[in-house]
Design a protein around this motif. Structure first.
Motif, PDB file in Angstrom:
ATOM      1  N   PRO A 259      14.728  -6.925  11.567  1.00 13.41           N
ATOM      2  CA  PRO A 259      13.941  -6.952  10.507  1.00 13.41           C
ATOM      3  C   PRO A 259      12.602  -7.849  10.742  1.00 13.41           C
ATOM      4  O   PRO A 259      13.056  -9.052  11.439  1.00 13.41           O
ATOM      5  N   LEU A 260      11.466  -7.658  10.558  1.00 12.89           N
ATOM      6  CA  LEU A 260      10.258  -8.606  10.380  1.00 12.89           C
ATOM      7  C   LEU A 260       9.837  -8.826   9.139  1.00 12.89           C
ATOM      8  O   LEU A 260       9.576  -7.760   8.119  1.00 12.89           O
ATOM      9  N   LEU A 261       9.604  -9.954   8.767  1.00 14.55           N
ATOM     10  CA  LEU A 261       8.836 -10.538   7.425  1.00 14.55           C
ATOM     11  C   LEU A 261       7.674 -10.811   7.426  1.00 14.55           C
ATOM     12  O   LEU A 261       7.125 -11.301   8.195  1.00 14.55           O
ATOM     13  N   GLY A 262       7.188 -10.264   6.076  1.00 11.12           N
ATOM     14  CA  GLY A 262       5.956 -10.547   5.694  1.00 11.12           C
ATOM     15  C   GLY A 262       5.703 -11.412   4.453  1.00 11.12           C
ATOM     16  O   GLY A 262       6.767 -11.699   3.746  1.00 11.12           O
ATOM     17  N   VAL A 263       4.254 -11.613   4.013  1.00  8.04           N
ATOM     18  CA  VAL A 263       4.230 -12.454   2.799  1.00  8.04           C
ATOM     19  C   VAL A 263       3.560 -11.347   1.824  1.00  8.04           C
ATOM     20  O   VAL A 263       2.635 -10.704   2.056  1.00  8.04           O
ATOM     21  N   VAL A 264       4.182 -11.272   0.657  1.00  8.52           N
ATOM     22  CA  VAL A 264       3.542 -10.347  -0.287  1.00  8.52           C
ATOM     23  C   VAL A 264       3.375 -11.233  -1.423  1.00  8.52           C
ATOM     24  O   VAL A 264       3.829 -12.330  -1.729  1.00  8.52           O
ATOM     25  N   GLU A 265       2.402 -10.822  -2.489  1.00 10.75           N
ATOM     26  CA  GLU A 265       2.211 -11.467  -3.731  1.00 10.75           C
ATOM     27  C   GLU A 265       2.000 -10.553  -4.970  1.00 10.75           C
ATOM     28  O   GLU A 265       1.854  -9.360  -4.680  1.00 10.75           O
ATOM     29  N   TYR A 266       2.715 -10.823  -5.940  1.00  6.06           N
ATOM     30  CA  TYR A 266       2.826 -10.342  -7.397  1.00  6.06           C
ATOM     31  C   TYR A 266       1.491 -10.411  -7.961  1.00  6.06           C
ATOM     32  O   TYR A 266       1.254 -11.551  -8.401  1.00  6.06           O
ATOM     33  N   ARG A 267       0.600  -9.219  -8.023  1.00  3.20           N
ATOM     34  CA  ARG A 267      -0.672  -9.763  -8.454  1.00  3.20           C
ATOM     35  C   ARG A 267      -0.573  -8.875  -9.957  1.00  3.20           C
ATOM     36  O   ARG A 267      -0.484  -7.562  -9.782  1.00  3.20           O
ATOM     37  N   PRO A 268      -1.401  -9.251 -11.162  1.00  3.54           N
ATOM     38  CA  PRO A 268      -1.184  -8.615 -12.188  1.00  3.54           C
ATOM     39  C   PRO A 268      -1.963  -7.356 -12.168  1.00  3.54           C
ATOM     40  O   PRO A 268      -3.049  -7.234 -11.313  1.00  3.54           O
ATOM     41  N   ARG A 269      -1.718  -6.165 -12.927  1.00  2.00           N
ATOM     42  CA  ARG A 269      -2.374  -4.851 -12.737  1.00  2.00           C
ATOM     43  C   ARG A 269      -3.827  -4.909 -13.096  1.00  2.00           C
ATOM     44  O   ARG A 269      -4.654  -4.447 -12.493  1.00  2.00           O
ATOM     45  N   SER A 270      -4.180  -5.940 -14.215  1.00  2.00           N
ATOM     46  CA  SER A 270      -5.496  -6.091 -14.331  1.00  2.00           C
ATOM     47  C   SER A 270      -6.473  -6.881 -13.324  1.00  2.00           C
ATOM     48  O   SER A 270      -7.626  -6.718 -13.440  1.00  2.00           O
ATOM     49  N   HIS A 271      -5.752  -7.187 -12.399  1.00  2.00           N
ATOM     50  CA  HIS A 271      -6.514  -8.116 -11.173  1.00  2.00           C
ATOM     51  C   HIS A 271      -6.598  -7.098 -10.147  1.00  2.00           C
ATOM     52  O   HIS A 271      -7.176  -7.555  -9.076  1.00  2.00           O
ATOM     53  N   VAL A 272      -6.230  -5.779 -10.203  1.00  6.09           N
ATOM     54  CA  VAL A 272      -6.289  -5.169  -9.038  1.00  6.09           C
ATOM     55  C   VAL A 272      -7.283  -4.045  -9.510  1.00  6.09           C
ATOM     56  O   VAL A 272      -7.113  -3.243 -10.204  1.00  6.09           O
ATOM     57  N   GLU A 273      -8.385  -3.958  -8.654  1.00  5.93           N
ATOM     58  CA  GLU A 273      -9.491  -2.943  -8.914  1.00  5.93           C
ATOM     59  C   GLU A 273      -9.296  -1.625  -8.067  1.00  5.93           C
ATOM     60  O   GLU A 273      -9.520  -0.528  -8.591  1.00  5.93           O
ATOM     61  N   ALA A 274      -9.120  -1.989  -6.898  1.00  5.59           N
ATOM     62  CA  ALA A 274      -9.018  -0.545  -5.965  1.00  5.59           C
ATOM     63  C   ALA A 274      -7.488  -0.296  -5.847  1.00  5.59           C
ATOM     64  O   ALA A 274      -7.039  -0.658  -4.975  1.00  5.59           O
ATOM     65  N   VAL A 275      -6.954   0.375  -6.669  1.00  5.54           N
ATOM     66  CA  VAL A 275      -5.471   0.760  -6.593  1.00  5.54           C
ATOM     67  C   VAL A 275      -5.199   1.512  -5.562  1.00  5.54           C
ATOM     68  O   VAL A 275      -4.143   1.513  -4.972  1.00  5.54           O
ATOM     69  N   GLY A 276      -5.890   2.197  -4.974  1.00  2.57           N
ATOM     70  CA  GLY A 276      -5.809   3.039  -3.701  1.00  2.57           C
ATOM     71  C   GLY A 276      -5.479   2.242  -2.326  1.00  2.57           C
ATOM     72  O   GLY A 276      -4.949   2.830  -1.474  1.00  2.57           O
ATOM     73  N   THR A 277      -5.630   1.027  -2.514  1.00  3.73           N
ATOM     74  CA  THR A 277      -5.472   0.107  -1.401  1.00  3.73           C
ATOM     75  C   THR A 277      -3.973  -0.799  -1.376  1.00  3.73           C
ATOM     76  O   THR A 277      -3.814  -1.610  -0.634  1.00  3.73           O
ATOM     77  N   THR A 278      -3.513  -0.248  -2.578  1.00  2.82           N
ATOM     78  CA  THR A 278      -2.252  -0.920  -2.884  1.00  2.82           C
ATOM     79  C   THR A 278      -0.756  -0.184  -2.157  1.00  2.82           C
ATOM     80  O   THR A 278       0.321  -0.576  -2.309  1.00  2.82           O
ATOM     81  N   PHE A 279      -1.279   1.197  -1.775  1.00  2.00           N
ATOM     82  CA  PHE A 279      -0.178   1.896  -1.254  1.00  2.00           C
ATOM     83  C   PHE A 279       0.307   1.459   0.208  1.00  2.00           C
ATOM     84  O   PHE A 279      -0.434   1.251   1.189  1.00  2.00           O
ATOM     85  N   TRP A 280       1.487   1.336   0.334  1.00  7.65           N
ATOM     86  CA  TRP A 280       2.250   0.985   1.670  1.00  7.65           C
ATOM     87  C   TRP A 280       2.271   2.212   2.256  1.00  7.65           C
ATOM     88  O   TRP A 280       3.144   3.229   1.878  1.00  7.65           O
ATOM     89  N   ARG A 281       1.935   1.990   3.564  1.00  5.30           N
ATOM     90  CA  ARG A 281       1.878   3.199   4.500  1.00  5.30           C
ATOM     91  C   ARG A 281       2.792   2.892   5.736  1.00  5.30           C
ATOM     92  O   ARG A 281       2.495   1.904   6.562  1.00  5.30           O
ATOM     93  N   MET A 282       3.448   3.969   6.441  1.00  7.14           N
ATOM     94  CA  MET A 282       4.203   3.647   7.645  1.00  7.14           C
ATOM     95  C   MET A 282       3.371   3.593   8.795  1.00  7.14           C
ATOM     96  O   MET A 282       2.462   4.817   8.863  1.00  7.14           O
ATOM     97  N   ARG A 283       3.589   2.722   9.750  1.00 11.57           N
ATOM     98  CA  ARG A 283       2.999   2.727  10.922  1.00 11.57           C
ATOM     99  C   ARG A 283       3.900   2.801  12.105  1.00 11.57           C
ATOM    100  O   ARG A 283       4.890   2.025  11.861  1.00 11.57           O
ATOM    101  N   PHE A 284       3.630   3.074  13.220  1.00 11.56           N
ATOM    102  CA  PHE A 284       4.556   2.938  14.484  1.00 11.56           C
ATOM    103  C   PHE A 284       3.636   2.806  15.499  1.00 11.56           C
ATOM    104  O   PHE A 284       2.880   3.612  15.967  1.00 11.56           O
ATOM    105  N   ASP A 285       3.946   1.494  16.313  1.00 14.48           N
ATOM    106  CA  ASP A 285       3.475   1.196  17.494  1.00 14.48           C
ATOM    107  C   ASP A 285       4.157   1.254  18.618  1.00 14.48           C
ATOM    108  O   ASP A 285       4.938   0.271  18.649  1.00 14.48           O
TER     109      ASP A 285
END
Length: 324
Positions: A259-285
């Motif tokens: 597993p590879l770990l990253g850092v995430v943040e709990y952000r209030p819904r009212s502080h998220v303007e562009a909800v389309g950028t909050t979707f996690w998408r799968m990538r493979f390199d």
């Protein structure tokens, strides 16, 4: 094929007895990878339906995670938590004469595999691409059937009676959820890494600990961060699946990963303007390498919605804290 995008909303669902262990010594991060793979499972179940041919090309493009609350399964004493260790899930009992269990030779002892669990209350939004002629009601029925017996991070998923909806735009999906904390990727900002993290010599554990400490922003209140699994790096070259025991599909290649770990943040819904950028998408390199490993191949999650073939934007750490 003419395709359209719909959004499947699972609102305030409880994952009972879900796993909290993200990696060696890392507990409590939100189930980001579990939610993304759960979306993949939903896709497979919808595509397998035989009652509607318009589902054959359905594809989940991304998954958004909104956190509501969490109940740790254990006892708390002066800030420390002692998690429940149930015999059936945590203890290995092999009574064979030549047991491989390290405590098997004692006769009266059982070896322990520690667990950490919690009840998670989360909302999930799945962005799905589906045939243009598929109706919202048909997709909702298919999603409802796909959720039957579902699990998230190993926990049984309990969806409330009015907890499932299908809407036509991302903003409407988040409006249906209401208040909550959106899980967003802040790995690059938190770890102070620009571009490729592999070229930076960061301290392992201290870098991760410092990255998840509460942050005071000048324009907002305290923001809570956590470490979460955001990908997997191959530690061996892929082999045919029929060479492994217990694989799901023999036609696929198989490789052991870490597993590879990253850092995430709990952000209030009212502080998220562009909800389309909050979707996690799968990538493979296929050319990326896990730290210290000769094998190539990196599967990871990204919140980059602009380019499906883009390089990783997240700076991720291995389970031991080494940057990748």
């Amino acid at each position: 094929m003419n395709a359209k995008r719909l959004y499947i909303v699972v609102r305030r669902a409880w994952a009972r007895h879900a796993n909290l262990i993200a990696g060696p010594g890392v507990l409590g991060g939100p189930p980001v990878m579990a939610a993304a793979m759960f979306g993949h499972a939903i896709e497979r179940r919808i595509r397998a339906r035989r009652d509607d041919c318009t589902f054959a090309t359905a594809r989940v493009l991304g998954t958004a995670v909104v956190f509501h609350e969490r109940a740790l399964l254990g006892e708390t004493h002066y800030g420390s938590v002692q998690f429940q260790q149930r015999r059936g899930a945590s203890l290995i009992a092999e009574r064979k004469a030549r047991s491989r269990d390290y405590a098997g030779s004692q006769g009266f002892a059982l070896s322990l595999q520690p667990t950490a669990e919690a009840h998670w209350c989360v909302s999930l939004v799945f962005e799905i691409s589906i045939d243009q002629v598929a109706s919202v009601d048909a997709v909702k029925r298919a999603a409802s059937a796909a959720l039957h017996g579902a699990r998230l991070a190993g926990g049984r998923l309990e969806v409330p009676e009015n907890g499932l909806a299908v809407v036509e735009d991302a903003a409407g999906a988040f409006d249906h959820i209401g208040h909550g904390w959106v899980v967003v990727d802040v790995s690059v900002d938190a770890l102070g890494i620009e571009g490729s993290a592999a070229s930076h010599n960061l301290p392992r554990v201290p870098a991760l600990v410092d990255a998840v400490l509460p942050v005071r922003r000048s324009d907002t209140a305290w923001r809570t961060r956590a470490a979460a699994v955001l990908g997997y790096g191959a530690i061996e070259a892929p082999v045919p699946a029929d060479a492994r025991h217990g694989v799901r599909e023999g036609a696929q290649l198989h490789a052991f990963v870490e597993p590879l770990l990253g850092v995430v943040e709990y952000r209030p819904r009212s502080h998220v303007e562009a909800v389309g950028t909050t979707f996690w998408r799968m990538r493979f390199d296929p050319e990326a390498e896990a730290p210290g490993k000769a094998a190539r191949g990196l599967f990871y999650l990204s919140q980059d919605a602009a380019n499906a073939a883009a390089a990783p934007e997240t700076a991720v750490l291995t389970a031991t804290g080494e940057p990748q």
